[in-house]
Design an enzyme around this catalytic site. Structure first.
Site, PDB file in Angstrom:
ATOM      1  N   LYS A  16       4.213  12.286  -2.497  1.00 17.46           N
ATOM      2  CA  LYS A  16       5.062  11.190  -1.997  1.00 17.46           C
ATOM      3  C   LYS A  16       6.039  11.738  -0.961  1.00 17.46           C
ATOM      4  O   LYS A  16       6.684  12.762  -1.201  1.00 17.46           O
ATOM      5  CB  LYS A  16       5.823  10.574  -3.188  1.00 17.46           C
ATOM      6  N   ASP A  26       3.499  -4.592  -7.692  1.00 19.75           N
ATOM      7  CA  ASP A  26       2.960  -3.361  -7.094  1.00 19.75           C
ATOM      8  C   ASP A  26       3.568  -2.129  -7.745  1.00 19.75           C
ATOM      9  O   ASP A  26       3.103  -1.015  -7.508  1.00 19.75           O
ATOM     10  CB  ASP A  26       3.206  -3.338  -5.574  1.00 19.75           C
ATOM     11  N   ARG A  75       3.931   5.826   2.082  1.00 21.43           N
ATOM     12  CA  ARG A  75       4.440   7.190   2.258  1.00 21.43           C
ATOM     13  C   ARG A  75       3.943   8.105   1.142  1.00 21.43           C
ATOM     14  O   ARG A  75       4.663   9.012   0.704  1.00 21.43           O
ATOM     15  CB  ARG A  75       5.967   7.171   2.269  1.00 21.43           C
ATOM     16  N   GLY A 134       0.835  -1.206   0.000  1.00 15.59           N
ATOM     17  CA  GLY A 134       0.000   0.000   0.000  1.00 15.59           C
ATOM     18  C   GLY A 134       0.858   1.239   0.000  1.00 15.59           C
ATOM     19  O   GLY A 134       2.090   1.164   0.022  1.00 15.59           O
ATOM     20  N   ARG A 163       3.539  14.156  -7.550  1.00 13.21           N
ATOM     21  CA  ARG A 163       3.539  13.528  -8.873  1.00 13.21           C
ATOM     22  C   ARG A 163       2.128  13.438  -9.443  1.00 13.21           C
ATOM     23  O   ARG A 163       1.145  13.602  -8.727  1.00 13.21           O
ATOM     24  CB  ARG A 163       4.264  12.185  -8.856  1.00 13.21           C
ATOM     25  N   ASP A 191       9.087   4.924   7.739  1.00 12.88           N
ATOM     26  CA  ASP A 191       8.796   6.160   8.463  1.00 12.88           C
ATOM     27  C   ASP A 191       7.881   7.104   7.688  1.00 12.88           C
ATOM     28  O   ASP A 191       7.605   8.220   8.133  1.00 12.88           O
ATOM     29  CB  ASP A 191      10.106   6.885   8.818  1.00 12.88           C
ATOM     30  N   GLY A 192       7.449   6.664   6.507  1.00 13.19           N
ATOM     31  CA  GLY A 192       6.532   7.495   5.721  1.00 13.19           C
ATOM     32  C   GLY A 192       7.195   8.654   4.994  1.00 13.19           C
ATOM     33  O   GLY A 192       6.525   9.473   4.375  1.00 13.19           O
TER      34      GLY A 192
HETATM   35  P1  AMP Z   1       8.911   0.802  -3.257  1.00  9.01           P
HETATM   36  O1  AMP Z   1      10.140  -0.043  -3.171  1.00  9.01           O
HETATM   37  O2  AMP Z   1       9.189   2.294  -3.182  1.00  9.01           O
HETATM   38  O3  AMP Z   1       8.059   0.466  -4.435  1.00  9.01           O
HETATM   39  O4  AMP Z   1       8.067   0.502  -1.939  1.00  9.01           O
HETATM   40  C1  AMP Z   1       7.561  -0.768  -1.594  1.00  9.01           C
HETATM   41  C2  AMP Z   1       6.598  -0.618  -0.452  1.00  9.01           C
HETATM   42  O5  AMP Z   1       7.259  -0.086   0.703  1.00  9.01           O
HETATM   43  C3  AMP Z   1       5.437   0.332  -0.722  1.00  9.01           C
HETATM   44  O6  AMP Z   1       4.321  -0.176  -0.055  1.00  9.01           O
HETATM   45  C4  AMP Z   1       5.923   1.621  -0.126  1.00  9.01           C
HETATM   46  O7  AMP Z   1       4.873   2.488   0.213  1.00  9.01           O
HETATM   47  C5  AMP Z   1       6.659   1.135   1.105  1.00  9.01           C
HETATM   48  N1  AMP Z   1       7.714   2.080   1.538  1.00  9.01           N
HETATM   49  C6  AMP Z   1       8.905   2.324   0.949  1.00  9.01           C
HETATM   50  N2  AMP Z   1       9.610   3.232   1.653  1.00  9.01           N
HETATM   51  C7  AMP Z   1       8.837   3.586   2.710  1.00  9.01           C
HETATM   52  C8  AMP Z   1       8.997   4.489   3.800  1.00  9.01           C
HETATM   53  N3  AMP Z   1      10.107   5.202   3.974  1.00  9.01           N
HETATM   54  N4  AMP Z   1       7.982   4.585   4.691  1.00  9.01           N
HETATM   55  C9  AMP Z   1       6.874   3.857   4.551  1.00  9.01           C
HETATM   56  N5  AMP Z   1       6.666   2.993   3.550  1.00  9.01           N
HETATM   57  C10 AMP Z   1       7.627   2.850   2.635  1.00  9.01           C
HETATM   58 MG    MG Z   2       6.405   0.875  -5.079  1.00  8.17          MG
END
Ligand code: AMP
Ligand code: MG
Length: 473
Positions: free
Chosen positions: A107, A246, A87, A84, A170, A119-120
């Protein structure tokens, strides 16, 4: 500006409504005028207080209903039942003068119920990389989410080191991912899945509604747009790095720029994601992974499309991706009509470039020289190939000027190389955004030579070839 919220209104079970966590002491780092124009915003607006407040999660425009959305996904081959927007927040959708809907997504906007261990936050480094890539890809004609603005705050967040926090605003017609379908399918939420399908059909694939099986027709369009997107990645030397389901868009947009990289030296087995130990997402694996991901989407839609009906789609995908790739590469050679022998011509060219460990883009761009100069300037190993190429041009009576301008229009002079992004990042981390802004401008028209931009056309120095980019962002 008016905002609507079709996704959160029509699919509440996928949404969690919440407010962004604002950046402290926000400062606008960069914005994209090209993206702004898509939603009718001028540069005065983009440099104003409202745009800054919006980009920093400090204020919202009336009608916006911010929400994080839940999805799932196959990550490196294994199913993760709940991911989901950890962040990011969907802020709302605006309609431009042409009647096109654009979603705005912020984002780096703070914790959500889907943040898991995160940490979002987003850091300046990775936000710069996403900003530059989104706009560079668009300028290359590759379907992508767009980057409207990039804002930095005074807070620090911990990654491998402490880094400045940032937000990226974005835009995309939709941020729906394959993973949204997978989430509902594996949760056996039949009614919400039906509503997601109907939502996509009515808003994004309305021409499929009259088909005998509308969902099959929609899937076929997703197959086509994904094949086109990945063919372009391959032709432009773009390696995504994290092709989890995803991170796959239902509209065939390149989405979620993390450890991506454009090739420097041509190495078909290049792995750009330092965390991808087995090379699952290596450059030359992308077409096959695209297919595998589409099959995961088809599984999530199997209540609507029996698997026997999907078989022809996979053949179609392979055909489409090959056709597109061949045409794109032919254009890069300054040619237009694909001929049977061109398979060999292209294969040999890539073999020479790979064996020479030569720069992918510069090798192709070098062909835009006068034929006589070419023979003199390229090393001996090239001669056999050049002979074939010359014959091919002669046989098809290719006009020399057209050949040269064809190459110049299809092989970019300026490429978003990792080392260029890295230089812009280092300066930005020191508070200077000039290099970043100039690089962004240059990449806006990547095929055209620009004044004072020669340094952006150079291949990487030794340090710039071995930068390690991980998922941590
Ligand atoms: P990504 O690798 O950016 O596609 O992220 C994979 C998943 O990890 C997604 O659900 C992102 O929302 C979550 N995610 C990545 N970095 C963070 C972060 N710093 N804080 C919270 N969720 C994260
Ligand atoms: Mg992603």
């Amino acid at each position: 500006m008016e905002f609507v919220n079709r996704f959160s209104n029509e699919l509440p079970e996928l949404c969690h409504q919440q407010q962004p966590t604002p950046l402290k002491d926000p400062e606008l780092v960069a914005y994209s005028q090209a993206a702004a124009e898509l939603i009718g915003l001028d540069s005065e607006f983009m440099q104003g207080e409202l745009a800054l407040g919006l980009s920093a999660g400090k204020l919202l425009i009336e009608g916006m209903q911010p929400a994080s959305t839940v999805y799932a996904g196959h990550q490196f081959g294994g199913y993760s039942p709940q991911l989901g927007d950890g962040r990011a927040l969907l802020l709302g959708e605006t309609v431009n003068e042409q009647g096109e809907y654009w979603e705005l997504q912020l984002k780096g906007s703070g914790l959500t119920p889907f943040s898991r261990q995160g940490d979002g936050k987003a850091v300046l480094r990775s936000s710069i990389r996403e900003f530059l890539a989104s706009e560079a890809m668009a300028a290359l004609g590759i379907a992508t989410t767009r980057a409207l603005s990039l804002t930095v705050g005074s807070g620090l967040v911990q990654r491998e080191r402490f880094e400045k926090e940032a937000m990226l605003l974005r835009m995309a017609p939709s941020h729906i991912r394959f993973g949204h379908f997978e989430y509902l399918y594996y949760q056996q939420q039949t009614q919400p899945l039906k509503r997601l399908v109907d939502f996509c059909l009515s808003h994004y694939f309305s021409d499929c509604l009259t088909a005998e099986n509308p969902v099959l027709a929609m899937l076929e369009q997703v197959v086509d747009s994904t094949a086109l997107m990945i063919a372009k990645w391959q032709a432009e030397g773009f390696c995504h790095g994290v092709m989890n389901t995803d991170n796959m868009s239902i509209l065939g947009l390149t989405i979620d720029y993390g450890p991506y990289g454009f090739l420097d030296d041509y190495n078909p087995r290049h792995v750009c994601n330092h965390s991808d130990h087995y090379g699952r997402y290596a450059f030359n694996q992308q077409p096959a992974v695209g297919l595998w991901n589409l099959q995961r989407l088809a599984q999530a839609l199997s209540d609507y499309v029996p698997s026997a009906k999907t078989e022809p789609l996979w053949i179609r995908y392979q055909q489409k991706i090959n056709q597109h790739y061949q045409q794109l590469m032919l254009n890069k050679l300054g040619l237009s009509q694909w001929q049977d022998d061109d398979e060999q011509l292209l294969g040999l060219l890539l073999k020479v470039i790979a064996e020479q460990k030569a720069d992918y883009h510069q090798s192709l761009r070098a062909l835009a020289q006068d034929q006589n100069q070419l023979t003199k300037q390229l090393p001996d190993v090239w001669q056999a190939w050049l002979k074939l190429y010359r014959q091919r041009c002669q046989q098809s009576d290719v006009d020399e000027q057209q050949r040269i301008s064809g190459i110049q229009q299809h092989v970019p002079l300026y490429v978003l190389r990792n080392y260029l992004a890295q230089q812009a990042i280092e300066q930005a981390e020191d508070g200077s955004y000039a290099q970043l802004r100039q690089l962004h401008q240059v990449l806006n028209t990547p095929f055209t030579e620009q004044v004072d931009a020669q340094h952006f056309a150079a291949p990487p120095p030794a340090w710039g070839k071995c930068l390690e980019i991980s998922c941590s962002s």
